[in-house]
Scaffold this motif. Structure first.
Motif, PDB file in Angstrom:
ATOM      1  N   ALA A  16      -6.627  13.250  -9.537  1.00 55.27           N
ATOM      2  CA  ALA A  16      -5.666  12.650  -8.601  1.00 55.27           C
ATOM      3  C   ALA A  16      -6.236  11.410  -7.939  1.00 55.27           C
ATOM      4  O   ALA A  16      -5.540  10.405  -7.761  1.00 55.27           O
ATOM      5  CB  ALA A  16      -5.264  13.675  -7.555  1.00 55.27           C
ATOM      6  N   SER A  17      -7.526  11.453  -7.586  1.00 55.68           N
ATOM      7  CA  SER A  17      -8.132  10.290  -6.928  1.00 55.68           C
ATOM      8  C   SER A  17      -8.167   9.079  -7.856  1.00 55.68           C
ATOM      9  O   SER A  17      -8.013   7.938  -7.410  1.00 55.68           O
ATOM     10  CB  SER A  17      -9.550  10.636  -6.455  1.00 55.68           C
ATOM     11  N   ARG A  18      -8.336   9.326  -9.140  1.00 57.51           N
ATOM     12  CA  ARG A  18      -8.336   8.217 -10.096  1.00 57.51           C
ATOM     13  C   ARG A  18      -6.911   7.718 -10.369  1.00 57.51           C
ATOM     14  O   ARG A  18      -6.680   6.515 -10.491  1.00 57.51           O
ATOM     15  CB  ARG A  18      -9.002   8.653 -11.411  1.00 57.51           C
ATOM     16  N   LEU A  19      -5.981   8.652 -10.464  1.00 58.01           N
ATOM     17  CA  LEU A  19      -4.597   8.264 -10.750  1.00 58.01           C
ATOM     18  C   LEU A  19      -3.965   7.483  -9.608  1.00 58.01           C
ATOM     19  O   LEU A  19      -3.092   6.647  -9.829  1.00 58.01           O
ATOM     20  CB  LEU A  19      -3.761   9.510 -11.052  1.00 58.01           C
ATOM     21  N   MET A  20      -4.426   7.746  -8.381  1.00 55.62           N
ATOM     22  CA  MET A  20      -3.846   7.038  -7.235  1.00 55.62           C
ATOM     23  C   MET A  20      -4.174   5.550  -7.245  1.00 55.62           C
ATOM     24  O   MET A  20      -3.530   4.767  -6.559  1.00 55.62           O
ATOM     25  CB  MET A  20      -4.314   7.689  -5.923  1.00 55.62           C
ATOM     26  N   ASN A  21      -5.209   5.162  -7.998  1.00 55.86           N
ATOM     27  CA  ASN A  21      -5.532   3.741  -8.135  1.00 55.86           C
ATOM     28  C   ASN A  21      -4.583   3.035  -9.103  1.00 55.86           C
ATOM     29  O   ASN A  21      -4.532   1.809  -9.141  1.00 55.86           O
ATOM     30  CB  ASN A  21      -6.977   3.568  -8.619  1.00 55.86           C
ATOM     31  N   ARG A  22      -3.842   3.821  -9.897  1.00 53.14           N
ATOM     32  CA  ARG A  22      -2.964   3.236 -10.910  1.00 53.14           C
ATOM     33  C   ARG A  22      -1.485   3.494 -10.654  1.00 53.14           C
ATOM     34  O   ARG A  22      -0.635   2.715 -11.096  1.00 53.14           O
ATOM     35  CB  ARG A  22      -3.334   3.796 -12.286  1.00 53.14           C
ATOM     36  N   PHE A  23      -1.186   4.610  -9.972  1.00 54.28           N
ATOM     37  CA  PHE A  23       0.212   5.003  -9.782  1.00 54.28           C
ATOM     38  C   PHE A  23       0.524   5.198  -8.307  1.00 54.28           C
ATOM     39  O   PHE A  23      -0.369   5.430  -7.490  1.00 54.28           O
ATOM     40  CB  PHE A  23       0.518   6.305 -10.543  1.00 54.28           C
ATOM     41  N   ASP A  24       1.795   5.096  -7.996  1.00 52.48           N
ATOM     42  CA  ASP A  24       2.279   5.365  -6.648  1.00 52.48           C
ATOM     43  C   ASP A  24       1.969   6.819  -6.295  1.00 52.48           C
ATOM     44  O   ASP A  24       2.277   7.744  -7.051  1.00 52.48           O
ATOM     45  CB  ASP A  24       3.789   5.115  -6.612  1.00 52.48           C
ATOM     46  N   ALA A  25       1.347   7.026  -5.127  1.00 52.33           N
ATOM     47  CA  ALA A  25       0.962   8.379  -4.709  1.00 52.33           C
ATOM     48  C   ALA A  25       2.169   9.301  -4.580  1.00 52.33           C
ATOM     49  O   ALA A  25       2.045  10.521  -4.713  1.00 52.33           O
ATOM     50  CB  ALA A  25       0.205   8.316  -3.388  1.00 52.33           C
ATOM     51  N   ARG A  26       3.342   8.720  -4.338  1.00 56.46           N
ATOM     52  CA  ARG A  26       4.537   9.561  -4.201  1.00 56.46           C
ATOM     53  C   ARG A  26       4.901  10.226  -5.522  1.00 56.46           C
ATOM     54  O   ARG A  26       5.384  11.369  -5.536  1.00 56.46           O
ATOM     55  CB  ARG A  26       5.699   8.711  -3.683  1.00 56.46           C
ATOM     56  N   TYR A  27       4.656   9.538  -6.640  1.00 59.25           N
ATOM     57  CA  TYR A  27       4.912  10.142  -7.947  1.00 59.25           C
ATOM     58  C   TYR A  27       3.962  11.315  -8.193  1.00 59.25           C
ATOM     59  O   TYR A  27       4.355  12.345  -8.749  1.00 59.25           O
ATOM     60  CB  TYR A  27       4.768   9.108  -9.060  1.00 59.25           C
ATOM     61  N   LEU A  28       2.699  11.134  -7.787  1.00 61.74           N
ATOM     62  CA  LEU A  28       1.729  12.213  -7.954  1.00 61.74           C
ATOM     63  C   LEU A  28       2.088  13.413  -7.092  1.00 61.74           C
ATOM     64  O   LEU A  28       1.930  14.566  -7.504  1.00 61.74           O
ATOM     65  CB  LEU A  28       0.328  11.715  -7.603  1.00 61.74           C
ATOM     66  N   LEU A  29       2.589  13.138  -5.890  1.00 61.75           N
ATOM     67  CA  LEU A  29       2.993  14.221  -4.990  1.00 61.75           C
ATOM     68  C   LEU A  29       4.154  15.007  -5.593  1.00 61.75           C
ATOM     69  O   LEU A  29       4.162  16.245  -5.578  1.00 61.75           O
ATOM     70  CB  LEU A  29       3.373  13.642  -3.633  1.00 61.75           C
ATOM     71  N   SER A  30       5.118  14.302  -6.157  1.00 59.59           N
ATOM     72  CA  SER A  30       6.238  14.975  -6.819  1.00 59.59           C
ATOM     73  C   SER A  30       5.773  15.756  -8.036  1.00 59.59           C
ATOM     74  O   SER A  30       6.244  16.874  -8.293  1.00 59.59           O
ATOM     75  CB  SER A  30       7.302  13.950  -7.239  1.00 59.59           C
ATOM     76  N   LEU A  31       4.822  15.187  -8.781  1.00 55.19           N
ATOM     77  CA  LEU A  31       4.261  15.894  -9.929  1.00 55.19           C
ATOM     78  C   LEU A  31       3.547  17.165  -9.476  1.00 55.19           C
ATOM     79  O   LEU A  31       3.631  18.206 -10.141  1.00 55.19           O
ATOM     80  CB  LEU A  31       3.300  14.981 -10.692  1.00 55.19           C
ATOM     81  N   GLY A  32       2.863  17.075  -8.347  1.00 54.28           N
ATOM     82  CA  GLY A  32       2.192  18.251  -7.801  1.00 54.28           C
ATOM     83  C   GLY A  32       3.174  19.359  -7.462  1.00 54.28           C
ATOM     84  O   GLY A  32       2.920  20.540  -7.745  1.00 54.28           O
ATOM     85  N   PHE A  33       4.307  18.994  -6.862  1.00 58.68           N
ATOM     86  CA  PHE A  33       5.344  19.993  -6.574  1.00 58.68           C
ATOM     87  C   PHE A  33       5.885  20.606  -7.865  1.00 58.68           C
ATOM     88  O   PHE A  33       6.148  21.805  -7.932  1.00 58.68           O
ATOM     89  CB  PHE A  33       6.483  19.363  -5.784  1.00 58.68           C
ATOM     90  N   LEU A  34       6.043  19.769  -8.897  1.00 58.90           N
ATOM     91  CA  LEU A  34       6.575  20.253 -10.170  1.00 58.90           C
ATOM     92  C   LEU A  34       5.609  21.237 -10.831  1.00 58.90           C
ATOM     93  O   LEU A  34       6.027  22.309 -11.306  1.00 58.90           O
ATOM     94  CB  LEU A  34       6.850  19.073 -11.100  1.00 58.90           C
TER      95      LEU A  34
END
Length: 199
Positions: A16-34
């Motif tokens: 997640a820490s690496r992906l946040m440098n490339r993607f909007d954190a809100r998308y990762l948060l939604s992915l986490g809920f999914l």
């Protein structure tokens, strides 16, 4: 059985820490809920004969999903806050997380107890000396309705089955709650990217 969940959480935090440098954190948060919803749904399909492999599988999913939730959530919490307020925000953030966890656990335990009692009553309503199943010798030898030991064994089995249904209902409710939370991150302001923050 719990170790894979912890390992998945650690691995998910690094990812997640690496992906946040490339993607909007809100998308990762939604992915986490999914992912969390997926793990809860898989858990809601358990039986009393669940295998160790399935327990590990759902634990890894849950750990990875939680990691995708907490890292972006912390980033989004402090993204638009002035540095001089970070100390106050940290205290408030920790307070609200602990408060939310306490309330959530209390509600889930209440739902479990209520569901277990309701299911116990429903299952016990079918117990009768006139029920043909209790005429089967193999069943009657274990669940003898004319002996205290048989009644105790029958009550223990009914309680076990009622508790299982109660847990499954809880996990199903958590699945729906996680699915409903998927669009919520997009009501938050976008966190500045690492590049713009350095610039």
């Amino acid at each position: 059985m719990l170790a894979p969940t912890g390992v998945a959480t650690m691995a998910g935090t690094l990812v997640a820490s690496r992906l946040m440098n490339r993607f909007d954190a809100r998308y990762l948060l939604s992915l986490g809920f999914l992912v969390t919803a997926w793990s809860q749904w898989e858990t809601s399909l358990f039986t009393t004969d669940v295998s160790i492999e399935l327990l590990i599988y759902t634990g890894v999913l849950r750990g990875f999903g939680l990691a995708l939730l907490f890292s972006p959530l912390t980033t989004l919490t402090f993204a638009t806050l002035a540095p001089q307020y970070h100390n106050y925000a940290t205290s408030m953030f920790s307070l609200l997380r602990n408060l939310g966890s306490s309330i959530g656990v209390s509600v889930v335990v209440f739902m479990l107890a209520q569901s277990t009692q309701i299911n116990h009553e429903t299952l016990a309503s079918g117990i009768s000396a006139f029920n043909p199943i209790f005429q089967v010798p193999a069943v009657a030898s274990v669940y003898n309705l004319n002996s205290a030991a048989g009644l105790a064994a029958l009550n223990a089995e009914i309680t076990r089955q009622a508790a299982l249904v109660g847990y499954l209902n809880d996990f199903r409710a958590l699945t729906y709650l996680a699915l409903l939370a998927i669009p919520l991150p997009f009501f938050l302001r976008k966190a500045p990217s690492a590049r713009s923050a350095r610039g």
